[in-house]
Design a protein around this motif. Structure first.
Motif, mmCIF file in Angstrom:
data_model
loop_
_atom_site.group_PDB
_atom_site.id
_atom_site.type_symbol
_atom_site.label_atom_id
_atom_site.label_comp_id
_atom_site.label_asym_id
_atom_site.label_seq_id
_atom_site.Cartn_x
_atom_site.Cartn_y
_atom_site.Cartn_z
ATOM 1 N N UNK A 17 0.856 -1.180 0.000
ATOM 2 C CA UNK A 17 0.000 0.000 0.000
ATOM 3 C C UNK A 17 0.890 1.227 0.000
ATOM 4 N N UNK A 18 0.504 2.255 -0.733
ATOM 5 C CA UNK A 18 1.355 3.419 -0.919
ATOM 6 C C UNK A 18 0.801 4.619 -0.155
ATOM 7 N N UNK A 19 1.641 5.646 -0.017
ATOM 8 C CA UNK A 19 1.302 6.853 0.724
ATOM 9 C C UNK A 19 1.476 8.064 -0.191
ATOM 10 N N UNK A 20 0.529 8.982 -0.121
ATOM 11 C CA UNK A 20 0.583 10.205 -0.924
ATOM 12 C C UNK A 20 1.509 11.211 -0.242
ATOM 13 N N UNK A 55 2.610 -3.205 -6.029
ATOM 14 C CA UNK A 55 1.560 -4.049 -6.593
ATOM 15 C C UNK A 55 0.335 -3.230 -6.991
ATOM 16 N N UNK A 56 0.336 -1.954 -6.625
ATOM 17 C CA UNK A 56 -0.710 -1.021 -7.059
ATOM 18 C C UNK A 56 -0.276 -0.217 -8.275
ATOM 19 N N UNK A 57 0.886 -0.544 -8.837
ATOM 20 C CA UNK A 57 1.425 0.145 -10.017
ATOM 21 C C UNK A 57 1.666 1.627 -9.721
ATOM 22 N N UNK A 58 2.133 1.923 -8.518
ATOM 23 C CA UNK A 58 2.497 3.289 -8.147
ATOM 24 C C UNK A 58 3.932 3.294 -7.639
ATOM 25 N N UNK A 59 4.862 2.985 -8.533
ATOM 26 C CA UNK A 59 6.279 2.988 -8.157
ATOM 27 C C UNK A 59 6.798 4.379 -7.844
ATOM 28 N N UNK A 101 4.654 0.559 1.886
ATOM 29 C CA UNK A 101 5.040 -0.494 2.810
ATOM 30 C C UNK A 101 4.510 -1.821 2.269
ATOM 31 N N UNK A 102 5.100 -2.914 2.730
ATOM 32 C CA UNK A 102 4.668 -4.260 2.356
ATOM 33 C C UNK A 102 3.957 -4.873 3.554
#
Length: 297
Positions: free
Chosen positions: A27-30, A48-52, A57-58
Motif C-alpha cells: 500500500x502506498x502513501x501520498x 503491486x498497485x502500479x504506483x512505483x 510499505x509491504x
C-alpha cells in the motif's frame, strides 16, 4: 496482542490452523519523498498497485482456510517476498500451533523457502511458475495419469517424480480452458485483421484493379528499445508486443504466442501445485487458490 486476540477468537469459533494461507500486498502513501533512517518503513519499491512513484510499505497476512486472520506483518516498501518467509515461519512457530501446512503462491516457492517450511516437521502447499522454462514443470505435465473429478468444472491429477516425499497436483478447469481458447482466437483474429489492414494501406495508389501489386521491400529488423511517442499499432504490449515499434513494424503474434506459452494448444490447467504433506487429499489444493489457465497436459 495478536496472539491473545487470535486464541480468544479460535476458542470462540473453534478454529483450526492445520492449513495456514499466507500472502503479501503493498500500500502506498501520498507523500513527496520516502522516509529516511534505519527504522524507515515508507520506502520506494515494487508496487503491486502500479504506483512505483510513491513510497509504500509491504503487508503480510496469514489466515486460516476459512479466511480468519491469524497474524499480520509489516515491512519496508523495498522488501522482497522471497526474503520474508523464514521470518513468518519462525514467528508462527513461536505460537506452538502444532503441525501446520503453509500455503504459499509461486512468489514464495523458492527451494530455500520450501526447505525452511519443512523444518521441525512442517509441510507446505506451493504453486509453481509455469512460464519460466522450468524443466521440472515440463516433466510434471508430461507424466501420464488419470484425473479425478472433484467438482463439476474441476478435475485433479496427482504426479510423483523422483522425490518420494513430494507430490505434484495438476488442476484442470475445462470451462476456463474454453474461455481462454475463445479469447485467444479473438485476439489472434483481431491482430491478423489489423495486420492485413496495415498491409493494404501500404499498396501504391496507381495500382490497377487486376494487376498484381508490387511486393513491398522487406522491413529491416527493428530494435525493441523504447522510444518516446512510438507505439505499435498492430501488436500492443498487452498482447505481447514490445510497445516501441512504429505502425507496421511488428508481425502478428499468433506464432510467437504458441511458442512462448508452450502448452496453450487445446486444454487448460493451472500451474502444478507442489506439496510435501503426505496425507493432504488431492482435492484440498482447490480450496487454496482459484485454478488458472493457459496450461495443457
Amino acid at each position: 496482542m495478536q496472539e491473545a486476540v487470535f486464541f480468544a477468537v479460535a476458542n470462540l469459533l473453534n478454529l483450526s490452523v492445520d492449513i495456514l494461507l499466507f500472502d503479501t500486498t503493498s500500500t502506498y502513501f501520498e507523500r513527496d519523498t520516502a522516509e529516511t533512517g534505519e527504522d524507515a518503513f515508507r520506502r520506494y519499491g515494487h508496487s503491486k498497485d502500479h504506483r512505483d512513484d510513491l513510497p509504500q510499505i509491504v503487508i503480510g497476512l496469514a489466515v486460516t482456510k476459512e479466511g480468519i486472520p491469524v497474524r499480520v506483518w509489516c515491512w519496508p516498501g523495498y522488501t522482497n517476498d522471497q526474503a520474508i518467509l523464514p521470518e513468518v515461519t519462525d514467528d508462527m512457530r513461536g505460537w506452538r500451533l502444532g503441525q501446520v501446512i503453509t500455503v504459499v503462491d509461486r512468489g514464495f516457492s523458492s527451494a530455500d523457502n520450501l526447505a525452511y517450511l519443512r523444518r521441525a516437521g512442517g509441510h507446505f502447499i506451493a504453486g509453481m511458475r509455469m512460464r519460466d522454462g522450468n524443466p521440472l514443470v515440463e516433466r510434471v505435465l508430461a507424466r501420464q495419469g488419470r484425473y479425478q473429478q472433484v467438482k463439476e468444472n474441476l478435475r485433479v491429477k496427482e504426479v510423483r517424480l523422483d522425490e518420494a516425499d513430494v507430490r505434484y497436483v495438476i488442476c484442470h478447469n475445462h470451462e476456463q480452458a474454453e474461455r481462454d481458447r475463445t479469447q485467444r482466437e479473438d485476439a489472434i483474429a483481431r491482430l491478423e485483421a489489423e495486420l492485413e489492414l496495415s498491409r493494404g494501406s501500404s499498396r501504391p495508389a496507381n495500382a490497377t484493379a487486376g494487376a498484381r501489386p508490387a511486393r513491398p521491400p522487406r522491413p529491416r529488423r527493428r530494435s525493441c528499445t523504447p522510444r518516446p511517442n512510438a507505439r505499435c499499432a498492430i501488436t500492443p504490449p498487452s498482447a505481447g508486443g514490445c510497445g516501441s515499434h512504429p505502425p507496421g513494424g511488428c508481425r502478428s503474434t499468433a506464432a510467437r504466442s504458441s511458442r512462448r506459452n508452450g502448452w496453450t494448444a487445446s486444454t487448460s490447467s493451472s500451474p502444478p501445485t507442489r506439496t510435501s504433506a503426505p496425507k493432504t487429499p488431492r482435492s484440498a489444493t482447490r480450496t487454496c487458490w482459484k485454478p488458472s489457465a493457459d496450461f495443457a497436459n
